[in-house]
Design an enzyme around this catalytic site. Structure first.
Site, PDB file in Angstrom:
ATOM      1  N   PRO A 133       0.826  -1.211   0.000  1.00 56.30           N
ATOM      2  CA  PRO A 133       0.000   0.000   0.000  1.00 56.30           C
ATOM      3  C   PRO A 133       0.861   1.262   0.000  1.00 56.30           C
ATOM      4  CG  PRO A 133      -0.788  -1.576   1.626  1.00 56.30           C
ATOM      5  CD  PRO A 133       0.530  -2.097   1.129  1.00 56.30           C
ATOM      6  N   GLU A 134       0.466   2.254  -0.792  1.00 60.08           N
ATOM      7  CA  GLU A 134       1.173   3.524  -0.829  1.00 60.08           C
ATOM      8  C   GLU A 134       0.328   4.585  -0.123  1.00 60.08           C
ATOM      9  OE1 GLU A 134       3.250   4.633  -4.323  1.00 60.08           O
ATOM     10  OE2 GLU A 134       3.313   2.604  -5.121  1.00 60.08           O
ATOM     11  N   LYS A 159       3.478   6.802   4.653  1.00 60.77           N
ATOM     12  CA  LYS A 159       2.759   5.540   4.728  1.00 60.77           C
ATOM     13  C   LYS A 159       2.678   5.008   6.149  1.00 60.77           C
ATOM     14  CE  LYS A 159       5.414   4.186   1.237  1.00 60.77           C
ATOM     15  NZ  LYS A 159       6.066   3.338   0.200  1.00 60.77           N
ATOM     16  N   HIS A 193      -7.589 -15.001   7.972  1.00 61.00           N
ATOM     17  CA  HIS A 193      -6.251 -14.582   8.386  1.00 61.00           C
ATOM     18  C   HIS A 193      -6.304 -13.515   9.486  1.00 61.00           C
ATOM     19  CE1 HIS A 193      -4.553 -16.906   5.097  1.00 61.00           C
ATOM     20  NE2 HIS A 193      -5.435 -16.351   4.279  1.00 61.00           N
ATOM     21  N   ARG A 227      -0.077 -12.488   4.591  1.00 56.11           N
ATOM     22  CA  ARG A 227       1.348 -12.802   4.418  1.00 56.11           C
ATOM     23  C   ARG A 227       2.193 -12.516   5.651  1.00 56.11           C
ATOM     24  NH1 ARG A 227       1.679 -10.099  -1.650  1.00 56.11           N
ATOM     25  NH2 ARG A 227       0.353 -11.631  -2.689  1.00 56.11           N
ATOM     26  N   ARG A 266      21.412  17.478  -3.527  1.00 53.42           N
ATOM     27  CA  ARG A 266      21.738  16.093  -3.827  1.00 53.42           C
ATOM     28  C   ARG A 266      22.212  15.957  -5.273  1.00 53.42           C
ATOM     29  NH1 ARG A 266      18.693  15.566   0.515  1.00 53.42           N
ATOM     30  NH2 ARG A 266      18.601  13.612   1.689  1.00 53.42           N
ATOM     31  N   ARG A 284      13.466  -2.443  -9.460  1.00 50.92           N
ATOM     32  CA  ARG A 284      12.052  -2.293  -9.772  1.00 50.92           C
ATOM     33  C   ARG A 284      11.941  -1.976 -11.258  1.00 50.92           C
ATOM     34  NH1 ARG A 284      10.293   1.760  -4.800  1.00 50.92           N
ATOM     35  NH2 ARG A 284      11.831   1.003  -3.304  1.00 50.92           N
TER      36      ARG A 284
END
Length: 319
Positions: free
Chosen positions: A2-3, A61, A107, A130, A187, A302
């Protein structure tokens, strides 16, 4: 995983149901789901029972419920909560509001019983297939800037200790664009890597980074030290637009494991313009008669999805 929009959907749902209610009982059905609570099951339960939920707060998050032993009417900013119930959803964690007569989910890991209120479910259930997520009790600490800890209904200047190291997220009313711009200019990295750095800006994951960069017409490898203020401003507005669109749609769901507190999945995945669209026409280019095919490239173990026409790779690009 989830974001930010998914966690915000959960936060809003929980705030509606649990604020001001007292925890009357706790059942830990699987101790693995409170493994982050170092003092064990009895201490976890002891910190929760008879406590009142003051709010539901989110930064990035991270999601937490500040707790007080006093009633909500007695609690004031001068009577700050000392602890909070921290919720980490992991890959498949769900916080569901249910009535006692609803059969236990397959679950189900933790059941939190709440003081009865007419028309409201009486149990908050943590379900996790999970078992990558979990619940634990943590200390509250003062915020470094004196502002509210995160997005919530009651602006208290405290934050859950585990979330105190991350920057504010773009939907936080106290988010500072100037602070964000100073950080990226200092940066020497690619802009997508900076967006995923929680010390620069929190809550942006891989999906929404690709969507925002596509909207802003910026390639993910654009060096941060070359970002003009106008470019950075355009990107932050794109991030907010993507996040708000996802919120309106209930989040991005690719399977049944992400749901809100009522058990419903979001549907923002149907509106994605970049992520997962490799080999398909760029919708923006197609709208003006150009035949541009979306590309997928490896990025930090990714994937990144870009349009080679309206998001051209910079010559001096960085990862």
């Amino acid at each position: 995983m989830p974001e930010l929009p998914e966690v915000e959907v959960v936060r809003r749902g929980l705030a509606r149901w649990v604020r001001g209610r007292t925890i009357t009982g706790v059942d830990v059905l699987d101790p693995r789901s409170i493994r982050r609570h170092d003092l064990g099951t009895e201490d976890f339960i002891g910190n929760l029972e008879h406590a009142t939920v003051l709010d539901v707060v989110r930064r990035g998050k991270f999601l937490w419920l500040p707790l007080a032993m006093s009633t909500p009417r007695e609690a004031t900013p001068e009577d700050l909560p000392q602890v909070a119930l921290m919720a980490h959803l992991g890959m498949s964690g769900q916080l569901l509001m249910q009535d006692p007569d609803v059969p236990d989910e397959k679950h189900l890991k933790v059941r939190i019983k709440l003081s009865p209120v007419a028309g409201m479910p009486e149990q908050l259930r943590f379900v996790d297939q999970r078992i990558f997520g979990g619940l634990f009790v943590t200390s509250m600490v003062p915020t470094s800037d004196g502002g509210p800890g995160g997005l919530g209904e009651t602006p208290l200047p405290e934050i859950a200790e585990e979330a105190s190291h991350i920057a504010r997220d773009p939907l936080d009313p106290h988010f500072s664009f100037d602070a964000f711009y100073r950080k990226i200019k200092n940066r020497k990295t690619g802009i997508k890597r900076a967006l995923l750095d929680q010390s620069v800006i929190s809550g942006i994951g891989n999906i929404y980074a690709d969507e925002a960069l596509w909207r802003a017409r910026i390639h993910y490898a654009r060096p941060t030290d070359t970002m003009r203020r106008a470019d950075a401003g355009r990107l932050i507005e794109a991030v907010k637009d993507v996040m708000n669109a996802a919120l309106a749609a209930g989040g991005t769901s690719f399977d049944s494991l992400y749901v809100n507190v009522n058990g419903d999945s979001g549907y923002f995945a149907r509106s994605l313009n970049a992520y997962g669209r490799a080999g398909e026409l760029c919708r923006r280019c197609e709208a003006v008669g150009l035949h541009s095919i979306m590309k997928r490239e490896q990025f930090m173990n990714r994937s990144s999805y870009t349009c080679p026409v309206c998001q051209p790779r910079p010559r001096n690009g960085r990862w």
